[in-house]
Design a protein around this motif. Structure first.
Motif, mmCIF file in Angstrom:
data_model
loop_
_atom_site.group_PDB
_atom_site.id
_atom_site.type_symbol
_atom_site.label_atom_id
_atom_site.label_comp_id
_atom_site.label_asym_id
_atom_site.label_seq_id
_atom_site.Cartn_x
_atom_site.Cartn_y
_atom_site.Cartn_z
ATOM 1 N N GLU A 154 -16.433 -74.096 -31.200
ATOM 2 C CA GLU A 154 -17.585 -76.088 -30.483
ATOM 3 C C GLU A 154 -16.091 -76.579 -31.706
ATOM 4 O OE1 GLU A 154 -21.713 -77.860 -31.433
ATOM 5 O OE2 GLU A 154 -21.349 -76.084 -31.081
ATOM 6 N N LEU A 155 -16.033 -76.564 -32.548
ATOM 7 C CA LEU A 155 -15.168 -77.566 -32.828
ATOM 8 C C LEU A 155 -13.460 -76.988 -33.320
ATOM 9 C CD1 LEU A 155 -17.494 -78.357 -36.328
ATOM 10 C CD2 LEU A 155 -16.510 -79.729 -34.306
ATOM 11 N N MET A 156 -13.295 -75.308 -33.171
ATOM 12 C CA MET A 156 -12.459 -75.104 -33.916
ATOM 13 C C MET A 156 -11.469 -73.963 -32.630
ATOM 14 S SD MET A 156 -12.066 -74.799 -37.025
ATOM 15 C CE MET A 156 -10.751 -73.775 -38.178
ATOM 16 N N LYS A 157 -10.171 -73.973 -33.069
ATOM 17 C CA LYS A 157 -10.023 -73.086 -31.605
ATOM 18 C C LYS A 157 -8.842 -71.962 -31.953
ATOM 19 C CE LYS A 157 -5.062 -74.583 -32.335
ATOM 20 N NZ LYS A 157 -3.704 -75.664 -31.664
ATOM 21 N N PRO A 158 -9.936 -71.302 -31.126
ATOM 22 C CA PRO A 158 -9.400 -69.006 -31.661
ATOM 23 C C PRO A 158 -7.730 -69.115 -31.742
ATOM 24 C CG PRO A 158 -10.073 -70.204 -29.070
ATOM 25 C CD PRO A 158 -10.179 -71.429 -29.732
ATOM 26 N N CYS A 159 -8.175 -68.080 -32.732
ATOM 27 C CA CYS A 159 -6.374 -68.203 -33.464
ATOM 28 C C CYS A 159 -5.515 -67.305 -32.033
ATOM 29 C CB CYS A 159 -6.772 -67.183 -34.676
ATOM 30 S SG CYS A 159 -4.965 -66.404 -35.014
ATOM 31 N N SER A 160 -4.411 -68.206 -31.965
ATOM 32 C CA SER A 160 -3.699 -67.308 -31.196
ATOM 33 C C SER A 160 -2.716 -65.944 -31.728
ATOM 34 C CB SER A 160 -2.886 -67.949 -30.483
ATOM 35 O OG SER A 160 -1.949 -68.822 -31.340
ATOM 36 N N ARG A 161 -2.743 -66.068 -32.854
ATOM 37 C CA ARG A 161 -2.289 -64.423 -32.793
ATOM 38 C C ARG A 161 -2.586 -63.203 -32.988
ATOM 39 N NH1 ARG A 161 2.330 -63.940 -37.933
ATOM 40 N NH2 ARG A 161 2.219 -61.968 -37.945
ATOM 41 N N CYS A 162 -4.444 -63.540 -33.634
ATOM 42 C CA CYS A 162 -4.689 -62.095 -33.804
ATOM 43 C C CYS A 162 -5.787 -61.846 -32.826
ATOM 44 C CB CYS A 162 -5.053 -62.130 -35.004
ATOM 45 S SG CYS A 162 -7.108 -63.345 -35.141
ATOM 46 N N GLY A 163 -5.743 -62.691 -31.649
ATOM 47 C CA GLY A 163 -7.173 -63.008 -30.155
ATOM 48 C C GLY A 163 -8.672 -63.165 -31.370
ATOM 49 N N THR A 164 -9.041 -64.018 -31.902
ATOM 50 C CA THR A 164 -10.197 -63.513 -32.812
ATOM 51 C C THR A 164 -10.506 -62.416 -34.024
ATOM 52 O OG1 THR A 164 -11.365 -63.328 -30.855
ATOM 53 C CG2 THR A 164 -10.266 -66.103 -31.817
ATOM 54 N N THR A 165 -9.774 -61.954 -33.751
ATOM 55 C CA THR A 165 -10.295 -60.694 -35.154
ATOM 56 C C THR A 165 -10.099 -60.525 -36.447
ATOM 57 O OG1 THR A 165 -8.192 -59.868 -34.729
ATOM 58 C CG2 THR A 165 -9.604 -59.095 -33.148
ATOM 59 N N GLY A 166 -9.027 -61.570 -36.399
ATOM 60 C CA GLY A 166 -9.107 -61.885 -38.490
ATOM 61 C C GLY A 166 -7.537 -60.785 -39.011
ATOM 62 N N HIS A 167 -7.297 -60.278 -37.869
ATOM 63 C CA HIS A 167 -6.618 -58.811 -38.043
ATOM 64 C C HIS A 167 -4.744 -59.034 -37.682
ATOM 65 C CE1 HIS A 167 -9.278 -57.497 -40.413
ATOM 66 N NE2 HIS A 167 -10.175 -57.508 -39.543
ATOM 67 N N TYR A 168 -3.905 -58.449 -38.363
ATOM 68 C CA TYR A 168 -3.176 -58.806 -37.369
ATOM 69 C C TYR A 168 -2.005 -57.099 -37.891
ATOM 70 C CZ TYR A 168 0.989 -59.857 -34.576
ATOM 71 O OH TYR A 168 1.872 -59.995 -32.957
ATOM 72 N N SER A 169 -1.115 -57.423 -38.073
ATOM 73 C CA SER A 169 -0.191 -56.219 -38.319
ATOM 74 C C SER A 169 -0.424 -55.337 -39.646
ATOM 75 C CB SER A 169 1.131 -56.364 -38.263
ATOM 76 O OG SER A 169 1.460 -57.664 -38.804
ATOM 77 N N TYR A 170 -0.441 -54.604 -40.402
ATOM 78 C CA TYR A 170 -0.662 -54.378 -41.904
ATOM 79 C C TYR A 170 0.493 -54.432 -42.746
ATOM 80 C CZ TYR A 170 -1.711 -51.419 -46.539
ATOM 81 O OH TYR A 170 -1.349 -51.111 -47.328
ATOM 82 N N ASN A 171 -0.316 -55.024 -43.459
ATOM 83 C CA ASN A 171 0.799 -54.907 -45.039
ATOM 84 C C ASN A 171 0.476 -54.564 -46.282
ATOM 85 O OD1 ASN A 171 0.266 -57.025 -46.661
ATOM 86 N ND2 ASN A 171 1.500 -58.708 -44.826
#
Length: 159
Positions: free
Chosen positions: A105-122
């Motif tokens: 509604e006010l934000m845009k979906p994260c294009s990096r993680c695809g709205t999972t909130g997780h990406y690669s491990y470090n």
């Protein structure tokens, strides 16, 4: 809500905020913070005024977009008679979390993680996405139109 009405039982003795030409000094009964070399005193505050002035001083240091977002999400943040419970930087983080809960509604979906909130491990931060900080959504370009939309959205939640 991030503000608390001051009541007569609250002991504000020992709170002090002094603004100097080169910095400031803020002290509470349990701590003492300062920045600069504190040579020429410009103004001094005690009790509730010290807390309020220290908060406003730190708020004014924030970037304009951060200030606009805080004021849009928490429209009554500057009301007189309220004590600030969190530092302005933390209020900004809370504002971002509240915005993220509105999702698309006010934000845009994260294009990096695809709205999972997780990406690669470090090892430092696990799998938290660096673009959205794990919030799943990112800020769109902050414009006056978007700020107005945010302000209206959170104003309707209050009523």
């Amino acid at each position: 809500m991030l503000t608390l009405k001051i009541n007569d039982e609250l002991n504000l003795e020992g709170y002090e905020f002094k603004i100097y030409e080169d910095g400031y000094k803020y002290s509470t009964p349990n701590s003492n913070r300062s920045a600069g070399n504190e040579k020429t005193l410009i103004n001094a505050f005690k009790g509730y005024d010290a807390i309020n002035e220290w908060w406003e001083y730190n708020f004014n240091i924030l970037e304009n977009t951060q200030k606009q977002i805080i004021e849009a999400v928490f429209p009554d943040i500057h009301q007189q008679g309220n004590k600030r419970l969190k530092q302005p930087e933390r209020v900004y983080n809370v504002a971002l979390k509240r915005l993220a809960k509105t999702q698309e509604e006010l934000m845009k979906p994260c294009s990096r993680c695809g709205t999972t909130g997780h990406y690669s491990y470090n090892q430092r931060s696990g799998t938290v996405c660096f673009k959205c900080s794990g919030l799943k959504y990112t800020l769109p370009k902050v414009t006056a139109k978007w700020i107005t939309k945010v302000h209206k959205y959170f104003k309707t939640l209050e009523t």
